[in-house]
Design an enzyme around this catalytic site. Structure first.
Site, short mmCIF file in Angstrom:
data_model
loop_
_atom_site.label_atom_id
_atom_site.label_comp_id
_atom_site.label_asym_id
_atom_site.label_seq_id
_atom_site.Cartn_x
_atom_site.Cartn_y
_atom_site.Cartn_z
N CYS A 1 -20.08 -18.82 2.72
CA CYS A 1 -20.81 -19.83 3.68
C CYS A 1 -21.82 -20.75 2.73
O CYS A 1 -22.62 -20.37 2.33
CB CYS A 1 -21.49 -19.18 4.84
N CYS B 1 -16.08 -27.46 20.12
CA CYS B 1 -16.70 -26.04 19.66
C CYS B 1 -18.35 -26.81 18.83
O CYS B 1 -17.96 -27.23 17.71
CB CYS B 1 -15.87 -25.54 18.68
N CYS C 1 -23.77 -14.42 4.35
CA CYS C 1 -22.35 -14.42 4.43
C CYS C 1 -21.64 -14.91 2.99
O CYS C 1 -22.02 -16.20 2.86
CB CYS C 1 -21.82 -15.04 5.53
N CYS D 1 -13.65 -16.01 21.56
CA CYS D 1 -12.67 -16.45 20.19
C CYS D 1 -13.34 -15.83 18.99
O CYS D 1 -14.35 -15.79 18.63
CB CYS D 1 -13.12 -17.98 20.02
N CYS E 1 -16.96 -24.34 23.94
CA CYS E 1 -17.02 -23.33 22.91
C CYS E 1 -18.45 -23.54 22.00
O CYS E 1 -18.70 -24.51 21.62
CB CYS E 1 -15.76 -23.21 22.01
N CYS F 1 -29.39 -21.10 6.89
CA CYS F 1 -29.18 -19.58 7.78
C CYS F 1 -29.80 -18.74 7.10
O CYS F 1 -29.63 -18.47 5.75
CB CYS F 1 -27.91 -19.53 7.84
N ARG G 1 -5.27 -19.49 16.10
CA ARG G 1 -5.63 -20.73 15.41
C ARG G 1 -5.42 -20.71 14.01
O ARG G 1 -6.00 -19.91 13.14
CB ARG G 1 -7.12 -21.36 15.79
N1 SAM Z 1 -23.44 -18.75 12.30
C1 SAM Z 1 -22.47 -18.40 13.23
C2 SAM Z 1 -21.59 -17.36 12.93
O1 SAM Z 1 -21.68 -16.76 11.78
O2 SAM Z 1 -21.18 -16.50 13.92
C3 SAM Z 1 -21.45 -19.29 13.52
C4 SAM Z 1 -21.15 -20.38 12.37
S1 SAM Z 1 -20.20 -19.65 11.11
C5 SAM Z 1 -19.99 -21.08 9.87
C6 SAM Z 1 -18.31 -19.77 12.07
C7 SAM Z 1 -17.23 -18.89 11.23
O3 SAM Z 1 -16.96 -19.90 10.22
C8 SAM Z 1 -17.60 -17.80 10.39
O4 SAM Z 1 -17.58 -16.45 11.02
C9 SAM Z 1 -16.43 -17.76 9.37
O5 SAM Z 1 -15.45 -17.14 9.95
C10 SAM Z 1 -15.96 -19.19 9.32
N2 SAM Z 1 -16.40 -19.93 8.08
C11 SAM Z 1 -17.71 -20.00 7.51
N3 SAM Z 1 -17.40 -20.54 6.02
C12 SAM Z 1 -16.00 -20.67 5.93
C13 SAM Z 1 -15.53 -21.02 4.65
N4 SAM Z 1 -16.13 -21.34 3.69
N5 SAM Z 1 -14.06 -20.85 4.58
C14 SAM Z 1 -13.57 -20.51 5.73
N6 SAM Z 1 -14.19 -20.04 7.04
C15 SAM Z 1 -15.53 -20.15 6.98
C1 DTB Z 2 -13.85 -20.36 12.87
O1 DTB Z 2 -13.27 -19.34 13.05
N1 DTB Z 2 -13.79 -21.35 12.08
C2 DTB Z 2 -14.46 -22.54 12.10
C3 DTB Z 2 -15.08 -22.15 13.75
N2 DTB Z 2 -14.77 -20.70 14.01
C4 DTB Z 2 -16.56 -22.04 13.91
C5 DTB Z 2 -15.65 -22.76 11.27
C6 DTB Z 2 -14.77 -22.87 10.02
C7 DTB Z 2 -15.94 -23.52 8.90
C8 DTB Z 2 -15.25 -23.70 7.58
C9 DTB Z 2 -16.28 -24.02 6.65
C10 DTB Z 2 -17.23 -25.27 6.97
O2 DTB Z 2 -16.73 -26.11 7.21
O3 DTB Z 2 -18.43 -25.03 6.70
FE1 SF4 Z 3 -25.01 -18.24 8.85
FE2 SF4 Z 3 -23.21 -19.12 7.79
FE3 SF4 Z 3 -23.07 -16.30 7.97
FE4 SF4 Z 3 -22.91 -18.17 10.17
S1 SF4 Z 3 -21.45 -17.67 8.55
S2 SF4 Z 3 -24.42 -16.38 10.21
S3 SF4 Z 3 -23.92 -20.17 9.26
S4 SF4 Z 3 -24.51 -17.75 6.72
#
Ligand code: SAM
Ligand code: DTB
Ligand code: SF4
Length: 337
Positions: A82, A119, A79, A210, A150, A75, A282
């Site tokens: 992530c 989702c 973030c 959501c 979703c 990506c 959630r």
């Molecule tokens: N790329 C899209 C976005 O960022 O909107 C969708 C996927 S992103 C992985 C979805 C959400 O997962 C993020 O907004 C964040 O709130 C949550 N998330 C991602 N990595 C996480 C982590 N290591 N621990 C907890 N929540 C996480």
């Molecule tokens: C949200 O708030 N939590 C989910 C979903 N929306 C997409 C994602 C959690 C991701 C946790 C880190 C991972 O598994 O990569």
């Molecule tokens: Fe990309 Fe992860 Fe950020 Fe979603 S949360 S925009 S997958 S870097």
């Protein structure tokens, strides 16, 4: 001494905190009011949240969603939490968008395992029009199984949101992640306003939202209140409100963040329940490292949704058998839809 303690607690309990009118959720919360909720004595806060929960929901019911990463890694965003950002060396490899048929097969299994909503997550900064036909096929195929649909695909333009809605998408997940003052400590490749704009496009297309965030990223209580204040003052409260406890991913800038105190996590759930009373709250990422007792407290404080299945997107979630045992022991059952 005891008398003085009691009068301090009473003063706090009489603090200028208004509970949402049971007939009408409020959209005019002030940040100070949200902070005052956090500051309530723990038992009083949880009691008020449980009371609010009962006005809108059956507290024995829990909504169950299952995630699938339909496009993993690589990506362009940074973030700091992530595993999927190309900016960090986390060991997660970039993959292509999955075939619609494979996604539908996974959704079928999720349904058989008890999921009510499926989702689909993609590690994209924003949606590219070239991917829309494949996404439309997977969304309509999942919907045809009788599941709620979703997706979380990054930023959307209004016309893209409309196309996803036409394909049968019920919910779009797009998190604000944290309070506005802490946001640029977490991500610098997009702005808070970018997130708000996509949320507006989703609402305008007639989809359910959501939207929630993450705690345990080194933010303060004021930042957590700031996130909930933003959510509670949106033109429409989120329909689903995920509270994620950071899953620390080695290689990310936030890997070594100090874990949030579990009681503070419960406070976050309780305040979310009070300020967005009709949202399905959630208990999202992070259950993997939570005790059964902590999860039970979260349900008591108004959480009424979980992710099921042993994997979230790239990180672990509790096993199905553990969740089944927990819900049975708590006398909880799947939400009637
Ligand atoms: N790329 C899209 C976005 O960022 O909107 C969708 C996927 S992103 C992985 C979805 C959400 O997962 C993020 O907004 C964040 O709130 C949550 N998330 C991602 N990595 C996480 C982590 N290591 N621990 C907890 N929540 C996480
Ligand atoms: C949200 O708030 N939590 C989910 C979903 N929306 C997409 C994602 C959690 C991701 C946790 C880190 C991972 O598994 O990569
Ligand atoms: Fe990309 Fe992860 Fe950020 Fe979603 S949360 S925009 S997958 S870097």
């Amino acid at each position: 001494m005891l008398c003085r303690d009691l009068s301090a607690i009473k003063a706090l309990m009489n603090a200028p905190v208004q509970i949402a009118d049971p007939a009408q959720p409020r959209h005019d919360w002030r940040l100070e009011e949200v902070e005052a909720l956090f500051d309530l004595p723990f038992a009083e806060l949880v009691f008020r949240a449980a009371e609010t929960h009962r006005r809108w929901f059956d507290p024995t019911e829990v909504q169950m969603s299952q995630l699938l990463s339909v496009k993993t890694g690589g990506c362009a965003e940074n973030c700091g939490y992530c595993s999927q950002s190309a900016a960090f060396d986390t060991g997660v490899k970039a993959e292509k968008l999955m075939a619609a048929s494979d996604v539908i097969a996974a959704a079928m299994q999720a349904k058989a395992g008890g999921a009510q909503r499926f989702c689909m997550g993609a590690a994209w900064r924003d949606l590219k029009d070239r991917d829309l036909p494949k996404l439309a096929a997977m969304i309509s195929g999942v919907k045809a199984l009788g599941l709620e649909t979703c997706a979380t695909l990054g930023m959307l333009r209004p016309d893209q949101a409309a196309a996803l809605k036409d394909a049968g998408l019920d919910y779009y997940n797009h998190n604000l992640d944290t309070g506005p003052d802490y946001y640029d400590q977490v991500v610098t490749t997009r702005t808070y306003q970018d997130r708000l704009d996509t949320l507006a496009a989703v609402r305008d297309a007639g989809m359910s939202t959501c939207c929630g965030g993450i705690v345990g990223m080194g933010e303060t209580r004021r930042d957590r209140a700031g996130l909930l204040h933003q959510l509670a003052t949106l033109p429409a409260h989120p329909d689903s409100l995920p509270i994620n406890d950071l899953m620390p991913v080695p290689g990310t800038p936030l890997a070594d963040s100090k874990a949030i105190d579990p009681l503070e996590f419960v406070r976050m759930i309780a305040v979310a329940r009070i300020v967005c009373p009709k949202a399905v709250v959630r208990l999202s990422a992070g259950r993997e490292h939570m005790s059964r007792e902590l999860q039970a407290l979260c349900f008591l404080a108004g959480a009424n949704s979980i992710f099921v299945g042993s994997k979230l997107l790239t990180t672990a979630n509790p096993e199905k058998s553990d969740d089944e045992a927990l819900l049975a022991d708590l006398g909880m059952r799947p939400m009637t839809m």
